[in-house]
Enzyme design. Structure first.
Site, PDB file in Angstrom:
ATOM      1  N   PHE A 136      -1.451  -4.229   2.262  1.00 30.90           N
ATOM      2  CA  PHE A 136      -2.552  -3.739   2.478  1.00 30.90           C
ATOM      3  C   PHE A 136      -2.183  -4.388   0.587  1.00 30.90           C
ATOM      4  CE2 PHE A 136      -6.697  -2.861   0.958  1.00 30.90           C
ATOM      5  CZ  PHE A 136      -7.318  -2.540   1.444  1.00 30.90           C
ATOM      6  N   ASP A 205       2.262   5.498   2.050  1.00 32.22           N
ATOM      7  CA  ASP A 205       0.554   5.401   2.271  1.00 32.22           C
ATOM      8  C   ASP A 205       0.298   6.003   3.685  1.00 32.22           C
ATOM      9  OD1 ASP A 205      -1.877   4.643   2.909  1.00 32.22           O
ATOM     10  OD2 ASP A 205      -1.664   2.593   1.583  1.00 32.22           O
ATOM     11  N   TYR A 230     -11.904   7.871   3.921  1.00 25.53           N
ATOM     12  CA  TYR A 230     -13.084   7.613   4.110  1.00 25.53           C
ATOM     13  C   TYR A 230     -12.697   6.767   6.120  1.00 25.53           C
ATOM     14  CZ  TYR A 230     -11.831   3.040   1.582  1.00 25.53           C
ATOM     15  OH  TYR A 230     -11.098   2.708   1.191  1.00 25.53           O
ATOM     16  N   LYS A 231     -11.956   6.921   6.433  1.00 26.95           N
ATOM     17  CA  LYS A 231     -10.969   6.105   6.955  1.00 26.95           C
ATOM     18  C   LYS A 231     -11.260   7.276   8.307  1.00 26.95           C
ATOM     19  CE  LYS A 231      -8.701   2.493   4.651  1.00 26.95           C
ATOM     20  NZ  LYS A 231      -8.064   2.386   4.072  1.00 26.95           N
ATOM     21  N   ARG A 379     -10.005  -7.102  15.106  1.00 26.31           N
ATOM     22  CA  ARG A 379      -8.931  -5.551  14.514  1.00 26.31           C
ATOM     23  C   ARG A 379     -10.727  -4.738  15.150  1.00 26.31           C
ATOM     24  NH1 ARG A 379      -7.817  -2.976   9.275  1.00 26.31           N
ATOM     25  NH2 ARG A 379     -10.361  -2.820   9.245  1.00 26.31           N
TER      26      ARG A 379
END
Ligand SMILES: *Cc1c(COP(=O)(O)O)cnc(C)c1O
Length: 420
Positions: A136, A205, A230-231, A379
């Site tokens: 990322f 991570d 928030y995921k 995705r």
């Protein structure tokens, strides 16, 4: 062994089987904790988790009662001061750490800066920070910055070369457990062991891990970890993130954002910085209390949830999505980018298609929400707390329909969107 019984490999999949799987789903009732629009099939919980009903109630209470009536007294009376520690402890149970090894704070990017800085400080004699090519972007940007500030070299290796590149030059290995584009999942135990064998530290991570599957930070002797609120944790857009540090590093860890909230005694207003004991020193400034309260309420969706059952369901959902893709969408230009083997796959399935963007826009217009990573990746995330087996069946049916009627070619689906 997966506790969910899937139709045997090679068997023709039918709608009745998906209905039956929902009927037998041990986690089916968890979906009731979420407020999801009836006309939407949500396969993007890996990017922004759905809204837990508890957050609505709890945020109203936090506003009217804690802030509105309690005013500044709520720092003591409503548990505001202890919120980062208390919520960190709640998250620790989801990532296999001790309650005093995790704190909720800041964003993942900021926590990466802190964790990497601490790790480098603990390995002053080493010259390199090792990252994975294609991680990322924020991870790579922050790692480059931290490395440069400490006079270290940033080295990036391809997935297949990573483990052999971990050697005595490396101070710290930064890796994302589940890759955001491909859904590829690393072997955390293996890589952490290899890093420790050569005296390097690891920062993991967990953005695409926490809340989707069990994780064993303590059992694998991980040094530092960060993750997103928030995921799969459903804390809401821009929710506070979390940071983990193994207890053995607590006494020596020095994080550079030495703000007053990480001071041993913030309300002494001392002129010299003295770090707090333990994870509190990872705080910098005043936490975003409303956002922390929303995250805390969101985490109650995990109460009583068996994390292995969560993983089993996630594997079953992604497996079936891939099998349906083979069955229903072959010859339509889709290539599977995610690993077929479940042990290498997180809770998402990524597909390549040269028309990824308009196809996703057409899907969203029909109520099936996933996302794209340009130029050519679609995705689909499967948050096992609230995605149903029939959602998998229906998503593929809609996708098949719009590939056959070619509605993705409509001008309406060729728009440029800022956030995708
Ligand atoms: C989502 C995500 C982030 C997000 O970082 P923020 O600071 O919250 O914007 C970072 N790293 C990875 C691997 C992610 O998936």
């Amino acid at each position: 062994m997966n506790s969910i019984r899937l139709p045997p490999p090679g068997a023709l999949l039918t709608q009745a089987q998906f209905e039956q799987l929902d009927h037998e789903d041990a986690l089916a009732s968890a979906r009731a904790a979420f407020s999801l629009p009836a006309d939407t099939l949500y396969l993007d919980g890996n990017s922004l988790g759905a809204l837990p009903r508890k957050v609505l109630e709890s945020t109203r209470h936090a506003l009217e009662n804690d802030w509105g009536r309690g005013l500044i007294r709520s720092w003591n009376d409503a548990g505001w001061f202890d919120a980062p520690v208390r919520i960190g402890a709640r998250i620790s149970a989801l990532v296999g750490a001790a309650p005093d090894e995790v704190i909720a704070a800041d964003s993942t990017s900021i926590n990466l800066f802190k964790a990497l800085s601490c790790a480098l400080h603990l390995r002053p004699d080493r010259s390199e920070v090792l990252v994975e090519t294609g991680d990322f972007p924020t991870n790579t940007y922050i790692a480059a910055e931290v490395a440069a500030r400490s006079g270290k070299r940033l080295v990036s290796a391809n997935t297949q070369d990573l483990i052999s590149r971990i050697d005595e030059r490396v101070a710290v290995v930064l890796l994302t457990h589940v890759n955001y584009r491909t859904g590829f999942m690393h072997d955390m135990a293996d890589i952490t062991r290899k890093a420790h064998e050569v005296g390097a530290l690891v920062v993991w991570d967990l953005c695409h891990t926490a809340g989707a599957m069990p994780c064993s930070l303590s059992a694998h002797q991980v040094d530092f970890a960060v993750g997103c609120g928030y995921k799969y944790l459903n804390g809401g857009p821009g929710a506070p993130a979390f940071i983990f540090a193994a207890r053995e590093h607590h006494a020596a860890m020095a994080q550079p954002l030495a703000g007053w909230m990480g001071h041993r005694s913030p309300f002494a207003f001392a002129s010299n910085y003295e770090p707090a004991e333990g994870m509190r020193r990872m705080l910098a400034g005043t936490p975003s209390i409303l956002a922390l309260q929303a995250l805390e309420a969101a985490l109650s969706a995990f109460d009583g949830i068996d994390l292995q059952a969560l993983r089993d369901k996630s594997v079953a959902l992604t497996e079936l999505f891939i099998r349906l893709l083979d069955q229903e969408l072959s010859g339509l230009g889709f290539d599977l980018l995610s690993p077929r083997e479940a042990r290498h796959r997180g809770s998402q399935v990524s597909l390549r298609h040269e028309r990824a963007d308009p196809i996703m826009q057409a899907l969203i217009s029909r109520g099936v929400i996933g996302d794209v990573r340009r130029p050519d990746i679609l995705r689909f995330g499967f948050a096992p707390l609230y995605v149903r087996f029939m959602d998998v069946w229906n998503a593929i049916a809609v996708l098949r329909e719009l590939m056959h009627d070619q509605s993705y070619l409509d001008p309406a689906h060729q728009q440029h969107r800022t956030v995708i």
